[in-house]
Structure formats: structure tokens, C-alpha cells
Scaffold this motif. Structure first.
Motif, PDB file in Angstrom:
ATOM      1  N   UNK A  87       0.835  -1.210   0.000  1.00 39.55           N
ATOM      2  CA  UNK A  87       0.000   0.000   0.000  1.00 39.55           C
ATOM      3  C   UNK A  87       0.868   1.258   0.000  1.00 39.55           C
ATOM      4  N   UNK A  88       1.919   1.255   0.793  1.00 34.83           N
ATOM      5  CA  UNK A  88       2.835   2.397   0.860  1.00 34.83           C
ATOM      6  C   UNK A  88       3.505   2.642  -0.491  1.00 34.83           C
ATOM      7  N   UNK A  89       4.005   1.592  -1.108  1.00 33.23           N
ATOM      8  CA  UNK A  89       4.664   1.711  -2.409  1.00 33.23           C
ATOM      9  C   UNK A  89       3.685   2.158  -3.490  1.00 33.23           C
ATOM     10  N   UNK A  90       2.462   1.682  -3.417  1.00 38.84           N
ATOM     11  CA  UNK A  90       1.425   2.106  -4.378  1.00 38.84           C
ATOM     12  C   UNK A  90       1.170   3.613  -4.257  1.00 38.84           C
ATOM     13  N   UNK A  91       1.091   4.110  -3.032  1.00 40.89           N
ATOM     14  CA  UNK A  91       0.850   5.547  -2.839  1.00 40.89           C
ATOM     15  C   UNK A  91       2.022   6.374  -3.344  1.00 40.89           C
ATOM     16  N   UNK A  92       3.243   5.906  -3.085  1.00 42.83           N
ATOM     17  CA  UNK A  92       4.415   6.674  -3.492  1.00 42.83           C
ATOM     18  C   UNK A  92       4.632   6.665  -4.997  1.00 42.83           C
ATOM     19  N   UNK A  93       4.096   5.677  -5.682  1.00 50.44           N
ATOM     20  CA  UNK A  93       4.217   5.634  -7.146  1.00 50.44           C
ATOM     21  C   UNK A  93       2.913   5.993  -7.833  1.00 50.44           C
ATOM     22  N   UNK A  94       1.893   6.260  -7.055  1.00 48.77           N
ATOM     23  CA  UNK A  94       0.590   6.652  -7.599  1.00 48.77           C
ATOM     24  C   UNK A  94       0.335   8.116  -7.309  1.00 48.77           C
ATOM     25  N   UNK A  95      -0.494   8.396  -6.305  1.00 49.61           N
ATOM     26  CA  UNK A  95      -0.843   9.796  -6.035  1.00 49.61           C
ATOM     27  C   UNK A  95       0.334  10.684  -5.639  1.00 49.61           C
ATOM     28  N   UNK A  96       1.393  10.093  -5.096  1.00 54.46           N
ATOM     29  CA  UNK A  96       2.552  10.878  -4.669  1.00 54.46           C
ATOM     30  C   UNK A  96       3.759  10.685  -5.585  1.00 54.46           C
ATOM     31  N   UNK A  97       3.547  10.243  -6.810  1.00 59.89           N
ATOM     32  CA  UNK A  97       4.658   9.940  -7.719  1.00 59.89           C
ATOM     33  C   UNK A  97       5.529  11.166  -8.004  1.00 59.89           C
TER      34      UNK A  97
END
Length: 190
Positions: A87-97
Motif C-alpha cells: 500500500x505504501x509503495x502504491x501511494x508513493x508511485x501513484x498519487x505521490x509519484x
């Protein structure tokens, strides 16, 4: 209202860094990207160094807010750790890319400037301590080396996703690493 202008400038600077890299960062380009009148960013940050310092502080502050090390993480066992890391990695490469790309650009370009890069390094240390506690709570033996291994894997997956394959399935690599670290000598993987 002035604080809102400063915040808009910093958000635009991070977006600009994340999209075009450090060379693209200028007061005028930040003003344009933020939709601010010319000279607005330089009112807050007189020099490029001051602007870089503001961006570094902004990224560290927002990462602390988004991934609050003071908030208790509810991770139980390896499966919970796998879910949380993915979940953390998804956020950092998604909404916070864009912010993640900007952070990497700053880490690399400011490596020789301890003063400017200190807020990012401090945030990294806080995040490492937070992750170590989660790894401990998940029941992983030797949490310090396990945390370092998981964070290195996470950084590699972030870079790969941001630069090579934005659709990379993170779960297989994270699950394999967590399950490997969760094994005790003589046990077999689940």
C-alpha cells in the motif's frame, strides 16, 4: 493569503521537479506552473538555494503528514507487513509519484550539500525507525537488518516503477522478501 501563495509555489516546485528534474527549477517556471504573478516565488525564496531549501522542507513535512511515524501501525504478522508495504509503495508511485521523483532528484543532486539535504535525511531516519517498529510488530527476527533489506527493496521497486515499468506488480517481490525474512532457521517458506 500570503501563506497560500507560498504553499502554491512549493507545490508547483515539487510538481516541476517531479516532472522535469532539478534543472527545470526556476522562480519564473514555478510562478507559471502555480499560476502566480511573476515574482511571487522570489518574494518567498530570494535565491535558488532558498527555493531548494523550501522544497526540501515541504517534501519532508508532507511525507511526515502522509506517513506519520507517530501513528501506530496495526500490522500483525508477515501478511499484514506485505499489505502495508505494498500500500505504501502504491501511494508513493501513484498519487505521490511527482513528490517521490522530486525527492529522488533532490537526494541525488544535494548529496554533497549536508545543510540542504538534512531535512530529507532526517525524514528518512524517522521513517526507518517507524518501519523497524512495524517489522518488529510483524514478528520478524533481527528487525534492524530486515528493515534495511525491505527499505532497499522498496527503493528499488519505487525506482523501477517510476522509471521503467509503471504497471509493475509489487506484491510478488514484497511477499517473497517478507516471507524470506520471516523464516526462522530450519523452517520452510509458506
Amino acid at each position: 493569503m500570503p501563506a497560500a501563495t507560498r504553499e502554491r509555489a512549493l507545490e508547483a516546485a515539487v510538481e516541476l521537479l517531479g516532472a522535469e528534474g532539478l534543472r527545470a527549477l526556476s522562480h519564473a517556471r514555478v510562478d507559471t506552473r502555480a499560476g502566480l504573478p511573476p515574482g511571487s516565488t522570489s518574494n518567498w525564496f530570494r535565491t535558488r538555494r532558498a527555493l531548494l531549501g523550501g522544497v526540501v522542507d515541504w517534501i519532508a513535512e508532507h511525507e511526515r503528514a502522509d506517513f506519520d511515524p507517530a501513528a501506530p501501525a496495526e500490522v500483525t504478522g508477515p501478511d499484514g507487513l506485505i499489505e502495508g508495504l505494498c500500500a505504501l509503495l502504491e501511494r508513493q508511485t501513484g498519487p505521490f509519484a511527482a513528490r517521490t521523483r522530486a525527492r529522488y532528484a533532490l537526494f541525488l543532486d544535494l548529496a554533497g550539500d549536508p545543510e540542504l539535504s538534512e531535512p530529507l535525511r532526517r525524514q528518512r531516519r524517522e521513517f526507518e525507525r517507524w518501519t523497524e517498529q512495524i517489522v518488529t510488530d510483524a514478528g520478524i527476527a533481527d528487525p534492524v537488518p530486515a528493515t534495511r533489506a525491505l527499505m532497499a527493496l522498496g527503493e528499488g521497486l519505487l525506482l523501477h516503477r517510476l522509471t521503467v515499468d509503471p504497471t509493475l506488480d509489487l506484491r510478488p517481490a514484497v511477499a517473497r522478501a517478507v516471507r524470506g525474512l520471516a523464516m526462522t532457521p530450519g523452517s520452510t517458506p509458506t
